[in-house]
Design a protein around this motif. Structure first.
Motif, short mmCIF file in Angstrom:
data_model
loop_
_atom_site.label_atom_id
_atom_site.label_comp_id
_atom_site.label_asym_id
_atom_site.label_seq_id
_atom_site.Cartn_x
_atom_site.Cartn_y
_atom_site.Cartn_z
N GLY A 119 0.25 15.15 -31.23
CA GLY A 119 -0.29 13.99 -30.82
C GLY A 119 -1.65 14.41 -29.76
O GLY A 119 -1.84 15.53 -29.53
N ASP A 120 -2.36 13.32 -29.42
CA ASP A 120 -3.30 13.47 -28.46
C ASP A 120 -2.83 14.03 -27.01
O ASP A 120 -3.36 14.67 -26.19
N TYR A 121 -1.47 13.28 -26.71
CA TYR A 121 -0.98 13.85 -25.35
C TYR A 121 0.37 14.49 -25.51
O TYR A 121 0.71 14.74 -24.32
N TRP A 122 0.90 14.38 -26.73
CA TRP A 122 2.38 14.75 -26.76
C TRP A 122 2.58 15.74 -27.99
O TRP A 122 1.77 15.66 -28.90
N LYS A 141 1.68 17.24 -23.03
CA LYS A 141 0.83 18.24 -22.99
C LYS A 141 0.23 18.52 -21.66
O LYS A 141 -0.11 19.55 -21.10
N GLU A 142 0.21 17.44 -20.73
CA GLU A 142 -0.50 17.59 -19.51
C GLU A 142 0.96 18.00 -18.49
O GLU A 142 1.93 17.47 -18.56
N ASN A 143 0.52 18.60 -17.26
CA ASN A 143 1.56 18.99 -16.27
C ASN A 143 1.90 17.99 -15.20
O ASN A 143 2.80 17.96 -14.60
N GLN A 152 -1.42 7.04 -23.15
CA GLN A 152 -0.25 8.23 -23.15
C GLN A 152 0.83 7.61 -23.88
O GLN A 152 1.63 8.25 -24.49
N ILE A 153 1.34 6.59 -23.50
CA ILE A 153 2.54 5.82 -23.92
C ILE A 153 2.63 5.57 -25.52
O ILE A 153 3.57 5.79 -26.12
N ALA A 154 1.21 4.97 -25.86
CA ALA A 154 1.09 4.47 -27.27
C ALA A 154 0.98 5.80 -28.01
O ALA A 154 1.90 5.85 -29.08
N ASP A 155 0.68 6.91 -27.64
CA ASP A 155 0.82 8.27 -28.24
C ASP A 155 2.09 8.74 -28.23
O ASP A 155 2.53 9.17 -29.37
N VAL A 159 4.02 9.72 -31.80
CA VAL A 159 4.53 10.84 -32.01
C VAL A 159 6.00 10.65 -32.74
O VAL A 159 6.47 11.02 -33.81
N ALA A 160 6.73 9.96 -31.88
CA ALA A 160 8.07 9.68 -32.30
C ALA A 160 8.10 9.17 -33.63
O ALA A 160 9.31 9.50 -34.42
N VAL A 161 7.27 7.90 -34.03
CA VAL A 161 7.71 7.56 -35.42
C VAL A 161 7.00 8.43 -36.41
O VAL A 161 7.84 8.56 -37.45
N ARG A 162 5.97 9.41 -36.17
CA ARG A 162 5.68 10.16 -37.05
C ARG A 162 6.88 11.36 -37.24
O ARG A 162 7.06 11.68 -38.65
N TRP A 163 7.51 11.64 -36.40
CA TRP A 163 8.46 12.79 -36.52
C TRP A 163 9.66 12.31 -37.16
O TRP A 163 10.41 12.72 -37.97
#
Length: 350
Positions: A119-122, A141-143, A152-155, A159-163
């Motif tokens: 994803g964009d952030y994860w 992805k960020e530290n 960030q939370i939407a992404d 990502v969870a739904v796509r997984w």
């Protein structure tokens, strides 16, 4: 104006319209009882300076008659101040977050057999020590250890739904998704770098399955949706609000401190409210939390319910969970949901 607090719950409900009072009594029952103690003379001055007059304490127990959830509140414990992390502690977390395998997931974490979701952030990794047979880690992805923005939370949810969709294609039996987010070690995370977990299975997990049975039984008995009535009661007593199509509640039977429930009819509506809850948590000094998202089976419509709970001071050597939580099924909570609602309102409403 009298300040609302959990010790006033019986009176708050009595002041509602008759039909609303009946609905509140359908879902919840409660008692307020006095606990007494006697201090030896050498203690009296110290106790009065720190806590005031507490030789008589009002204990509140709230029980959800539909789910069996039950929580004990003590207004004396709720007076204790919540301290924010010191600046040096925050710097330590940022440094620790940049270390370890999650700082370089593509090189230092395994992938699922069907690949990764990027994803964009994860980005996902297959959990190296799995809870269940389909289990991935969703790695930031960020530290920066703190994730509170809506994008960030939407992404993360996307990502969870796509997984889950890819995992379902790999195993069509698996249709029950579950997301959890353990933030830092007090909440059970073994790695500081921010990450969530997503699972998919052919049998639902016990807690969401139990809640689904409650909803079905409630619908059959009363002809209405349990989530709707739960939110109506919370709003009536001053513990509910709507934020961007999400119904947000300072939960009346919290599992531990500062628990918030969010109910939506779309996963897309969760992100904004969850971001604001985490913003509120930062404002009141919450340092560690658990979050979970209950979702309908893949391919079905339904409600999405998120639960977020404070897990305490990162430097505390005392566990927040003891025998009452493990064996009585009735947690002891020091935070007052009415104080939490004040902070949620400040974060969410203009």
């Amino acid at each position: 104006m009298v300040r609302l607090e959990i010790t006033r719950l019986p009176g708050i409900v009595q002041e509602l319209a008759p039909d609303m009072e009946e609905l509140a009594g359908r879902i919840y029952s409660w008692y307020v009882e006095a606990g007494h103690l006697v201090f030896p003379d050498p203690m009296r001055e110290w106790v009065r300076e720190k806590y005031g007059d507490i030789e008589t304490q009002q204990i509140v127990r709230v029980t959800n008659n539909q789910t069996g959830e039950s929580t004990l509140f003590n207004s004396v414990r709720a007076r204790r101040p919540v301290m924010t992390p010191r600046a040096e502690e925050t710097r330590d977390l940022r440094a620790l977050s940049a270390e370890g395998p999650f700082a370089n997931p593509l090189e230092e974490t395994p992938a699922d057999t069907f690949g990764r979701i990027d994803g964009d952030y994860w980005v996902t990794a297959s959990n190296i020590a799995k809870y269940d047979y389909l289990h991935a880690v969703i790695i930031a992805k960020e530290n920066d250890p703190y994730v509170t923005s809506e994008p960030q939370i939407a992404d993360m949810i996307s990502v969870a739904v796509r997984w889950c969709q890819d995992a379902h294609r790999a195993d069509p039996r698996a249709i029950y998704p579950f997301i959890i987010w353990n933030f830092l070690w007090r909440a059970g995370a073994s790695i500081v770098h921010n990450h969530a977990q997503v699972l998919l299975t052919h049998q639902p997990y016990a807690a969401p399955a139990r809640l689904e049975r409650v909803r079905e039984e409630y619908r059959c008995r009363y002809g209405s949706e349990y989530y709707d009535d739960l939110f109506t009661v919370h709003t009536a007593v001053g513990l509910g609000l709507v934020y961007k199509n999400a119904r947000v509640m300072a939960h009346l039977t919290p599992r531990k401190e500062h628990e918030v429930a969010i109910v939506t009819e779309s996963p897309h509506d969760l992100a904004g409210a969850l971001a604001k809850v985490l913003e509120c948590y930062r404002n009141i000094g919450v340092q560690s939390y658990n979050a979970a998202v209950y979702m309908p089976p893949l391919g079905e419509e339904g409600h999405y319910a998120a639960w977020v709970v404070d897990r305490g001071d990162l430097h505390s050597r005392t566990s927040d969970i003891g025998g009452m939580e493990v064996y009585a099924g009735t947690p002891i909570v020091s935070s007052d949901p009415f104080r939490l609602m004040e902070h949620l309102t400040a974060a969410m409403l203009p």
